[in-house]
Design a protein around this motif. Sequence first.
Motif, short mmCIF file in Angstrom:
data_model
loop_
_atom_site.label_atom_id
_atom_site.label_comp_id
_atom_site.label_asym_id
_atom_site.label_seq_id
_atom_site.Cartn_x
_atom_site.Cartn_y
_atom_site.Cartn_z
N ALA A 114 -10.34 9.82 3.97
CA ALA A 114 -10.79 10.84 4.86
C ALA A 114 -9.58 11.15 5.82
N LEU A 115 -8.78 10.02 6.19
CA LEU A 115 -7.58 10.33 7.12
C LEU A 115 -6.49 10.87 6.48
N GLY A 116 -6.34 10.75 4.95
CA GLY A 116 -5.49 11.36 4.32
C GLY A 116 -4.27 10.31 4.21
N VAL A 117 -4.69 9.17 4.49
CA VAL A 117 -3.51 8.12 4.31
C VAL A 117 -3.31 7.35 2.81
N GLU A 118 -2.23 6.69 2.82
CA GLU A 118 -2.15 6.19 1.35
C GLU A 118 -2.62 4.46 1.70
N ALA A 119 -3.76 3.94 1.40
CA ALA A 119 -4.10 2.59 1.85
C ALA A 119 -3.62 1.81 0.60
N LEU A 120 -2.68 0.86 0.74
CA LEU A 120 -2.30 -0.07 -0.16
C LEU A 120 -2.78 -1.62 0.09
N ALA A 121 -3.54 -2.09 -0.82
CA ALA A 121 -4.23 -3.28 -0.59
C ALA A 121 -3.35 -4.52 -1.10
N MET A 122 -2.92 -5.28 -0.12
CA MET A 122 -1.75 -6.36 -0.87
C MET A 122 -2.48 -7.49 -1.65
N GLU A 123 -3.84 -7.67 -1.28
CA GLU A 123 -4.63 -8.64 -1.91
C GLU A 123 -4.95 -8.30 -3.51
N LEU A 124 -4.52 -7.08 -3.82
CA LEU A 124 -4.79 -6.68 -5.26
C LEU A 124 -3.36 -6.85 -5.94
N MET A 125 -2.31 -7.19 -5.41
CA MET A 125 -1.07 -7.52 -6.09
C MET A 125 -1.34 -8.22 -7.47
N PRO A 126 -0.89 -7.69 -8.30
CA PRO A 126 -1.10 -8.21 -9.74
C PRO A 126 -0.11 -9.65 -9.96
N ARG A 127 -0.69 -10.63 -10.65
CA ARG A 127 0.03 -11.74 -11.01
C ARG A 127 1.03 -11.82 -11.87
N ILE A 128 2.06 -11.04 -11.68
CA ILE A 128 3.30 -11.09 -12.63
C ILE A 128 4.46 -11.36 -11.98
N THR A 129 5.43 -11.94 -12.77
CA THR A 129 6.64 -12.55 -12.18
C THR A 129 7.39 -11.81 -11.06
N ARG A 130 7.67 -10.33 -11.39
CA ARG A 130 8.29 -9.63 -10.32
C ARG A 130 7.50 -9.28 -8.94
N ALA A 131 6.12 -9.68 -9.00
CA ALA A 131 5.37 -9.62 -7.85
C ALA A 131 5.08 -10.80 -7.00
N GLN A 132 5.69 -11.86 -7.49
CA GLN A 132 5.25 -13.37 -6.86
C GLN A 132 5.76 -13.34 -5.37
N SER A 133 6.80 -12.79 -5.13
CA SER A 133 7.26 -12.88 -3.75
C SER A 133 6.46 -11.93 -2.65
N MET A 134 5.66 -11.18 -3.28
CA MET A 134 4.95 -10.41 -2.66
C MET A 134 3.48 -10.59 -2.55
N ASP A 135 3.15 -11.73 -3.08
CA ASP A 135 1.59 -12.02 -3.04
C ASP A 135 0.97 -12.67 -1.83
#
Length: 377
Positions: free
Chosen positions: A108-129
Motif C-alpha cells: 500500500a505504501l508503494g515500496v518494493e519489499a525484499l525479504a532477505m530470508e527468502l534468498m535461494p540456496r544457490i551458489t552465487r547467493a551464499q554470501s547474501m544468505d
Amino acid sequence: MKIAALRETAPGERRVAVTPETTRKFVGLGASVAVEQGAGAAASVTDDALVQAGATVADRASVLAGADIVLGVQGPDPDSLAGIQPGAWIVAGLNPFGDRARVDRYAALGVEALAMELMPRITRAQSMDILSSQSNLSGYKAVLDAAAEYGRAFPMMMTAAGTVSAARLFVMGVGVAGLQAIATARRLGAQVSATDVRAATKEQILSLGAKPIFVEAVQGIEGEGSGGYATEMSDEYKAAQAELVSAHIAKQDIVITTALIPGRPAPRLITDAQVASMKPGSVIVDLAVEQGGNVEGAVAGEVVERHGVKIIGHRNMPSRLAADASALFARNLFNFLSAFWDKDAGRPVLPDGDEIGEAIRLTRGGQVVNPRLTGTA
C-alpha cells in the motif's frame, strides 16, 4: 543514491543493518549512507564510528527523506515509514509468512519489499544468505547457553579425586545451526550425537567427530526439499524416528533442537513424555521456539523447568551476539546490493526473471507479487 538504515524497534532486537565496514563500501560505490541516531548502540557500533566511515547520522525523518533503499534487520513498522518515497526498496528480514498483514501494508505504501530470508540456496547467493550467517551464530550460542544452565562440566576430566564423565549432547536438525552446535560442543569436550531427516547429513555429522543417529529400517526417504531445506516426513518415518529418538534422548544430558520448515510451524520433535524421560538437571535448547517450537513445553523468551529438565527458549538468538551478528548481517546486505549494482545507473538493479529477485521480491508497484504469497508458486 541514498541508503538509509534505521534503529531497530522490535522488542529485544539489538542488531543493526549497517556497520562502519559496509558504510565505507557503500560510499565506495558512490552511494550516500544515512543512519538513524543510536541505531548501532546495542551492537557496539557508535554513531561516531559510522560518521568516520562516511555516514550521516540523524533523526528518523531526516534519514528516511529521499531514501532510495532502507536497510533493516527486521522489517520496519509501516507506520514508522512516513514520508518514504514510492518505489523505495525495503531490504531486511521481513517474516512474510508470519506477518502477511505487514507485507500488504508495504504494498500500500508503494515500496518494493525484499525479504532477505527468502534468498535461494544457490551458489552465487551464499554470501547474501542471512539465514545461514545468523543460524551459524545461533548454533554456537545455543551450546554456550546450555553449558551455562547445565551446572556440570562438558569435557571428561581425570583427577586425583576421580573422573568426571563427559556430557552427552544430542543435536536434532543438522542444518547450519546444528553443524555449528556440533562443532562447538565438540570443542568444549562433550560426547556429541546428532540426527536429521536428510540422509545426506550423515557424512557431515561424521566429519565433525559426532555420532549419527538415523532411522535405517525405513528406506527411500531422504527428507531433502528444494534449496537444501528439510521437508515433512511420512507417518511411517515419523513413527520409526520417534522410537529411535526416545531411547536416545533418555540417555542425554543436553539436547539442542534446530528443525525448521520454511513457511510452516516448526515440527514437534520432543514430547513432554520424552522430556520426563531425561535425567534431572538435563537441559534442552529449542532454537525453533519462535516458530512454534520443537519441544513440548518450551516457552518463547523463557527458561522453564519441566520434570527437573530446563528448557531454554530464548528469542532471537543471534541478537544475543549482537556485534558479530550485525557484522555478518550487514555484509549479507552489502553483498546482495553490490552484486546487482549498475555503475551507469548508480544503483542496484534487479533484472526481471533473475532467480534471486524473483525469490525475494514481495511487493512491487503497489501489489504483492511473490508467488509464494499469491498462491501461484
